[in-house]
Design an enzyme around this catalytic site. Structure first.
Site, short mmCIF file in Angstrom:
data_model
loop_
_atom_site.label_atom_id
_atom_site.label_comp_id
_atom_site.label_asym_id
_atom_site.label_seq_id
_atom_site.Cartn_x
_atom_site.Cartn_y
_atom_site.Cartn_z
N GLU A 53 -38.51 -69.70 18.69
CA GLU A 53 -38.83 -71.13 18.61
C GLU A 53 -39.44 -71.66 19.90
OE1 GLU A 53 -36.82 -73.94 15.91
OE2 GLU A 53 -35.75 -74.47 17.75
N LYS A 55 -39.74 -74.57 21.79
CA LYS A 55 -38.96 -75.81 21.81
C LYS A 55 -38.94 -76.36 23.24
CE LYS A 55 -34.43 -75.55 21.30
NZ LYS A 55 -33.08 -75.47 20.69
N LYS A 114 -41.10 -76.88 12.30
CA LYS A 114 -39.72 -77.34 12.46
C LYS A 114 -39.74 -78.86 12.65
CE LYS A 114 -35.26 -76.22 13.36
NZ LYS A 114 -34.94 -75.60 14.67
N GLU A 158 -32.54 -75.29 4.99
CA GLU A 158 -31.43 -75.19 5.94
C GLU A 158 -30.16 -75.80 5.36
OE1 GLU A 158 -32.03 -76.03 10.24
OE2 GLU A 158 -30.52 -77.59 9.91
N ASN A 179 -27.32 -73.04 9.43
CA ASN A 179 -27.31 -73.61 10.78
C ASN A 179 -25.88 -73.61 11.31
OD1 ASN A 179 -27.77 -74.98 13.14
ND2 ASN A 179 -28.86 -76.69 12.20
N GLU A 209 -29.18 -69.47 12.16
CA GLU A 209 -29.81 -70.41 13.07
C GLU A 209 -28.79 -71.00 14.05
OE1 GLU A 209 -32.54 -72.27 9.42
OE2 GLU A 209 -31.51 -73.58 10.82
N SER A 210 -29.22 -71.20 15.28
CA SER A 210 -28.51 -71.94 16.32
C SER A 210 -27.37 -71.16 16.95
CB SER A 210 -27.95 -73.27 15.80
OG SER A 210 -28.99 -74.14 15.40
#
Length: 251
Positions: A53, A55, A114, A158, A179, A209-210
């Site tokens: 990502e 970001k 995103k 998600e 997530n 994710e995350s």
């Protein structure tokens, strides 16, 4: 889904900004690069499929990374990223549709947009290979998923709970991201993926994710059933190419 209950003030602010955006004046049609093929190529090369990502910042990170996003994206691909995620939310993540356009022109892997997409018009802002729909905040998930596919997008839905997973499956999602971050408190718990993933059908591609900070975290998600991982901060913090390589070669 009911996205109005128990969300962090930072997330409420993001949703307010998303609702206030003006609608584009044209409908997009995209020729998407295959996420399935990208994941399969990574696995065949002995790498964990990772969506890296781009970001610059977020409400859960400190500071802003001001490197050229295209240079960061190219470094991620050089490090073995199977696909990229690019933030297009401007007010809270310092992203933009133009950044996504530039990145997608510069690389040959699938690029995920995103953002917080809430209505059909939100799909027409910029061409991407994949769009993110957050089940918690989309009122008509089957309708918006169908509208995205009709434009040619692949869709990553998600979820954070088994209830949201069921809604995503019922809507016909092929790619589901679990997530690990709770948007009620912005806290991260890798147990989330491990508790939600077993409820997914075998024909769904699951993406963790995350909160994935290390090769051990990636391996933990793989063992719990992740087909791929979406990783932002752990790649952006430091040498982007080296971080991507370290996490994709976790096995």
């Amino acid at each position: 889904m009911d996205g109005t209950r128990q969300i962090a003030p930072e997330v409420a602010s993001i949703l307010d900004a998303a609702r206030a955006r003006s609608a584009p004046d044209k409908r997009l049609s995209v020729d998407a690069r295959s996420l399935d093929e990208a994941f399969a190529a990574a696995a065949d090369a002995g790498r964990m499929p990772v969506i890296a990502e781009v970001k610059p910042t977020s409400p859960t990170t400190d500071g802003v990374r001001e490197d050229d996003p295209v240079a960061l994206a190219e470094a991620m691909v050089a490090g073995g990223a199977a696909a990229l995620s690019v933030l297009t939310e401007p007010e809270h993540f310092d992203g933009s549709p133009e950044t996504l356009r530039r990145v997608r022109e510069a690389v040959d892997v699938p690029v995920l947009r995103k953002d917080f997409l809430l209505a059909e018009d939100d799909l027409d802002v910029v061409a991407a290979d994949v769009v993110l729909l957050i089940a918690r905040f989309v009122d008509d998930l089957p309708g918006l998923l169908a509208a995205a596919r009709d434009r040619g997008f692949q869709v990553l839905v998600e979820v954070h709970t088994r209830e949201e997973l069921r809604a995503a499956v019922e809507a016909g999602a092929d790619y589901i991201g679990v997530n690990n971050r709770d948007l009620a408190a912005l806290t991260v718990d890798l147990d989330t993926f491990e508790s939600v993933a077993p409820a997914a059908p075998d024909d769904v591609t699951l993406i963790a994710e995350s909160g994935l900070d290390s090769a051990a975290d990636v391996e933990r998600m793989r063992a719990a059933g992740a087909d791929a991982c979406l990783i932002g901060t752990a790649i952006m913090d430091g040498d982007v190419e080296a971080n991507t390589r370290r996490l994709t070669l976790s096995q």
